[in-house]
Design a protein around this motif. Structure first.
Motif, PDB file in Angstrom:
ATOM      1  N   PRO A  92       9.620   2.783  -3.305  1.00 57.23           N
ATOM      2  CA  PRO A  92       8.336   3.173  -3.902  1.00 57.23           C
ATOM      3  C   PRO A  92       7.669   1.987  -4.603  1.00 57.23           C
ATOM      4  O   PRO A  92       8.350   1.160  -5.220  1.00 57.23           O
ATOM      5  N   GLU A  93       6.367   1.901  -4.467  1.00 62.68           N
ATOM      6  CA  GLU A  93       5.632   0.763  -5.030  1.00 62.68           C
ATOM      7  C   GLU A  93       5.934   0.575  -6.510  1.00 62.68           C
ATOM      8  O   GLU A  93       6.002  -0.558  -6.998  1.00 62.68           O
ATOM      9  N   GLU A  94       6.125   1.699  -7.230  1.00 66.82           N
ATOM     10  CA  GLU A  94       6.370   1.613  -8.670  1.00 66.82           C
ATOM     11  C   GLU A  94       7.695   0.917  -8.989  1.00 66.82           C
ATOM     12  O   GLU A  94       7.897   0.432 -10.103  1.00 66.82           O
ATOM     13  N   LEU A  95       8.608   0.853  -8.010  1.00 63.03           N
ATOM     14  CA  LEU A  95       9.932   0.274  -8.257  1.00 63.03           C
ATOM     15  C   LEU A  95      10.135  -1.082  -7.582  1.00 63.03           C
ATOM     16  O   LEU A  95      11.220  -1.643  -7.644  1.00 63.03           O
ATOM     17  N   GLU A  96       9.107  -1.588  -6.946  1.00 65.41           N
ATOM     18  CA  GLU A  96       9.280  -2.829  -6.193  1.00 65.41           C
ATOM     19  C   GLU A  96       9.710  -3.997  -7.076  1.00 65.41           C
ATOM     20  O   GLU A  96      10.461  -4.880  -6.631  1.00 65.41           O
ATOM     21  N   ASP A  97       9.286  -4.009  -8.334  1.00 66.38           N
ATOM     22  CA  ASP A  97       9.625  -5.126  -9.220  1.00 66.38           C
ATOM     23  C   ASP A  97      11.076  -5.088  -9.690  1.00 66.38           C
ATOM     24  O   ASP A  97      11.594  -6.100 -10.169  1.00 66.38           O
ATOM     25  N   VAL A  98      11.726  -3.929  -9.579  1.00 67.09           N
ATOM     26  CA  VAL A  98      13.090  -3.812 -10.110  1.00 67.09           C
ATOM     27  C   VAL A  98      14.126  -3.551  -9.019  1.00 67.09           C
ATOM     28  O   VAL A  98      15.298  -3.317  -9.317  1.00 67.09           O
TER      29      VAL A  98
END
Length: 577
Positions: free
Chosen positions: A367-373
């Motif tokens: 999910p885009e919201e989790l791409e950084d982690v």
């Protein structure tokens, strides 16, 4: 008279021998009893928490497992002590079996259990050294992904999920209380580590951060048979309420609690800074890897030798071909699409790896919201009674960086997805299927990743070789730093000076921080790789032209997750046979 008396005595002796034989357990009896012991142990382990049970079994009722509380289980010092008491009871039960009376597979299982129980029981008194939270691999980072992947097969599964999700705030209160206990004992994480966990929590604490759970819930409901549109809407509404009231509150509570505990962690120099830090580090290595090396000093020596060897090979290749460095800088693997990559890898491994028919998998995107982690890609293991349901996640944020091919060799074929599916299909012990040795699983994936650099992927053979050696050498340097910091007490300045020949100061500092927050993090990958590579080299040397890569790989895969000390014993017999 004499003759009759002798006959009576002989008859009595025959009867006595017959009775004695009937009273002793036969090999079949022992094997049946051990199978029952395994089954009981399996059921108890998968019932530790409702989430564990769901990810282990698609249909737990078929296994006779029912009425498991719909929560995340217990996370506390007392819970860990209770687990050790339980394992001591299992150790006593296991000691009743003469291993030589068991069949070959049971003997391997018995030795693995004996090792596992012994290691875990030796960790008594180290409970507060365990760390459930970390930036990338902590509970707070992994749990949302596991919840998003929680499959619904029936209406009951949906209800179980909602009850489980609703208990997350209570679970995080337990974890926070555990962190307070660590702080009281002087064992809380450094402020740097706490800040990274807090930041991880904050990524889930707004509507965008939790929206992927809302969307995935709606999508999973579509797979449930028999639900009306009205029932779906009611379930969606309940899920939204739980996310807002329980999930977000859990992350807020955890974040606020960690903020208040900052300042109580004074150790900034790795595990060796704690009173029993060396003892705990030894436990980590034994529980996750169980290497065949007799002690950490021998392991460190082997790592240094391996890194030196790889560096020398690379230097010799560059000396022979000075243009190789330029070719390396401009080299590109020709495959970028994940579907094409996995298909090419599947074709590539047919010659040297056992055939695995009808291996199904699904590619999903983080999910885009989790791409950084989240990392570039990762594999989600299937349930043992539904081993065809494989999922690989791809992180779009890293698309086009050139590493997807190698990463999918590690996570997919012939890495984690292949090795997991192979073992679930070919091993009959349910207990063995849920036992995990990270050194084995990550060692295999690293070993095949190293091979993948020289598959037919568009790289020149020499370029692929030097890239593979460089990758392993970097992991080796990380593992050496890990041991020197967490076991031998090397500080930051000493690390920068010691590793100046390999890395610049910025890279060493970054790696130093990482191994302090995640002790032993590099070792499963590189030590597992070394163990497998050394066995292959030994097999090639002893068998000569009779060496068969496919048979060697089959041996490693058939062994499954196990301590390398045990794998090496079986390997010696395999080479001999």
């Amino acid at each position: 008279m004499k003759k009759r008396k002798t006959r009576v005595i002989l008859l009595l002796m025959v009867l006595t021998l017959g009775l004695t034989s009937c009273g002793r357990p036969s090999e079949t009896d022992y094997q049946q009893k051990f199978a029952e012991f395994e089954e009981t142990f399996f059921k108890e382990k998968v019932s530790d928490s409702f989430l564990d049970l769901h990810y282990a079994l698609k249909d737990s009722e078929k296994y006779g497992i029912e009425n498991v509380p719909e929560d995340f289980g217990q996370y506390s010092e007392e819970g860990m002590k209770e687990k050790i008491r339980y394992l001591k009871e299992k150790k006593e039960e296991l000691s009743q079996f003469p291993f030589e009376k068991l069949n070959e597979e049971q003997q391997v299982t018995a030795h693995i259990l004996e090792n596992m129980i012994e290691v875990e029981c030796n960790s008594e008194g180290l409970e507060l050294y365990k760390e459930p939270l970390s930036e990338a691999v902590g509970i707070q980072a992994e749990l949302p992904v596991l919840l998003a992947e929680y499959e619904f097969y029936s209406r009951e599964d949906v209800e179980g999920y909602l009850n489980l999700l609703g208990s997350i705030d209570e679970y995080y209160v337990q974890i926070l209380e555990f962190e307070r206990d660590k702080a009281d004992a002087g064992l809380f994480m450094s402020d740097m580590a706490a800040d990274s966990v807090i930041q991880s929590c904050k990524s889930y604490m707004d509507e965008n951060g939790s929206s992927f759970l809302l969307e995935s819930f709606k999508n999973r409901l579509e797979q449930v048979p028999g639900l009306t549109e009205e029932e779906k809407q009611n379930l969606v509404s309940r899920n939204e309420t739980i996310i807002k009231e329980d999930f977000l509150n859990a992350y807020q509570t955890l974040s606020d609690g960690l903020e208040k505990l900052k300042g109580s962690g004074q150790n900034v120099n790795g595990g060796c800074g704690w009173e029993k830090g060396q003892e705990y580090y030894e436990y980590l290595i034994e529980s996750e890897i169980a290497p065949s090396y007799p002690d950490i000093g021998s392991l460190l020596e082997a790592l240094e030798k391996m890194v030196t060897s790889k560096m020398n090979e690379m230097n010799e290749m560059v000396d022979e071909n000075p243009k190789l460095m330029d070719e390396w800088d401009s080299a590109e693997i020709q495959y970028e699409n994940p579907v094409e990559i996995l298909q090419q890898l599947q074709n590539e491994i047919m010659a040297d790896f056992p055939k695995l028919e009808n291996m199904d998998y699904e590619i999903k995107y983080v999910p885009e919201e989790l791409e950084d982690v989240q990392p570039l890609a990762f594999y989600v293991s299937p349930q043992i009674d539904s081993y065809h349901d494989n999922v690989i996640y791809i992180n779009r944020k890293y698309e086009g960086n050139g590493n997807l091919y190698i990463t999918l060799a590690h996570e997919g074929l012939p890495g984690h997805m292949y090795q997991t599916t192979y073992f679930l299909r070919n091993n009959e012990s349910d207990l063995r299927k849920i036992l995990d040795y990270t050194g084995y699983t990550e060692g295999w994936a690293t070993y095949v990743e190293h091979l993948a650099y020289q598959f037919d992927n568009g790289l020149e053979p020499a370029v692929g070789k030097i890239m593979a050696d460089n990758s392993i050498a970097n992991l080796g340097v990380g593992a050496i730093l890990d041991i020197k910091v967490n076991y031998y007490g090397m500080d930051r300045e000493e690390a920068v000076d010691y590793f100046s020949d390999y890395l610049d100061a910025g890279a060493v500092n970054q790696m130093f921080d990482y191994v302090c927050k995640n002790p032993a993090v590099y070792l499963p990958y590189v030590v597992g790789y070394m163990e497998i590579e050394e066995m292959r080299e030994e097999a090639e040397a002893k068998l000569g032209e009779n060496f068969d890569a496919k048979k060697f790989h089959k041996f490693i895969l058939d062994m499954g997750p196990a301590p390398f000390s045990i794998i090496r014993e079986e390997f010696a017999q395999w080479v001999s046979d």
